[in-house]
Enzyme design. Sequence first.
Site, PDB file in Angstrom:
ATOM      1  N   ASN A  29      10.290 -19.120  73.449  1.00 26.76           N
ATOM      2  CA  ASN A  29      11.659 -19.625  73.582  1.00 26.76           C
ATOM      3  C   ASN A  29      11.893 -20.675  72.510  1.00 26.76           C
ATOM      4  OD1 ASN A  29      12.540 -18.426  76.348  1.00 26.76           O
ATOM      5  ND2 ASN A  29      10.521 -19.304  76.767  1.00 26.76           N
ATOM      6  N   CYS A  52      19.040 -23.476  79.400  1.00 26.41           N
ATOM      7  CA  CYS A  52      17.692 -23.047  79.776  1.00 26.41           C
ATOM      8  C   CYS A  52      17.005 -24.234  80.438  1.00 26.41           C
ATOM      9  CB  CYS A  52      16.921 -22.567  78.555  1.00 26.41           C
ATOM     10  SG  CYS A  52      15.190 -22.152  78.873  1.00 26.41           S
ATOM     11  N   CYS A  96      11.462 -19.834  85.031  1.00 28.11           N
ATOM     12  CA  CYS A  96      12.809 -20.041  84.506  1.00 28.11           C
ATOM     13  C   CYS A  96      13.428 -21.185  85.282  1.00 28.11           C
ATOM     14  CB  CYS A  96      13.643 -18.758  84.645  1.00 28.11           C
ATOM     15  SG  CYS A  96      15.370 -18.971  84.207  1.00 28.11           S
ATOM     16  N   THR A 148      13.839 -24.574  81.793  1.00 29.66           N
ATOM     17  CA  THR A 148      12.495 -24.880  81.289  1.00 29.66           C
ATOM     18  C   THR A 148      12.575 -25.381  79.849  1.00 29.66           C
ATOM     19  OG1 THR A 148      12.213 -22.536  80.723  1.00 29.66           O
ATOM     20  CG2 THR A 148      11.224 -23.294  82.792  1.00 29.66           C
TER      21      THR A 148
END
Length: 297
Positions: A212, A239, A78, A241
């Site tokens: 995701n 987010c 993450c 990543t």
Amino acid sequence: MKMEFTKMHALGNDYIVINEFDGEKVKEEEKSYFAKKICRRGFSVGADGVIFVQKPTSDEYDVRFRIFNSDGSEAEMCGNGIRCFSKYVYERIMKKNPLNVETKGGLRVSEMEIEGDEVKKIKVYMGVPKFKLKDIPMVVDGYSEDDEFLNGELELKNPYLPKVKLSVVNVGNPHAVIFVEDNGIDLDFVRKHLDVIGKEIEHHKAFPERINVHFVKVLNPNEIRIITWERGAGYTTACGTGTTASVIIAHKLGKTGNKVLAHLDGGDLEIEIKDDGVYMIGDAVIVYDAKLINIGW
């Protein structure tokens, strides 16, 4: 249950940080259930996930990073979480800079910009991206496990977007990147239907371990805007990543250069693609320290 924890956030992506460096606080078999309970907003502390700081499993690392999403699933990596983690470790556990971090997605290296004893910015080496379908994983007719899926088309079942062009990449965890301009939609459309479309793509049969999902608008060769649907958490303000993945795909498709400023609902992140891999630059905030008396429900 009485347990000390720290609440942190990076671009509005918020986490409960639990220090297990000197010993286990939550039993291994209970971590998933614990995360699901404590992350529920309105009933317990509330967060996008729980980060555990642990001793590494080998000497090549300084510290081990583990993160559980609000649905109880453990993620490989993450980006926003590891910035929170790195700040916490430097300020509370060890004055080590750079920091070699063990994650389920492999080695990540955090370099910190320090003022006094406070971490102001964190630059994280995010590794080398993987594009093969076996590394996502993704299973789709007409493609082998060694193929890449770049601006390919998937059929959907929702009433708003019957099919979607997307690209996939693994940057320690898997991401689907969707450029709105390639799909005849805009970000207002995405916001209106995110709960339906984001969830469907996350759980699509093509992604056996889920994925995701990021909707991206290219503003110019040096800037993009992103709306995120995170695996195991749903909509989040940012987010790390996912931002990394979005820039990697944009660059690979010739939409941007190798250094990009990404605008997210929670703030901005800088991503730079170099010969040795990809780097993410951003901040993190310690909000408060507290003691858990009762998990709440």
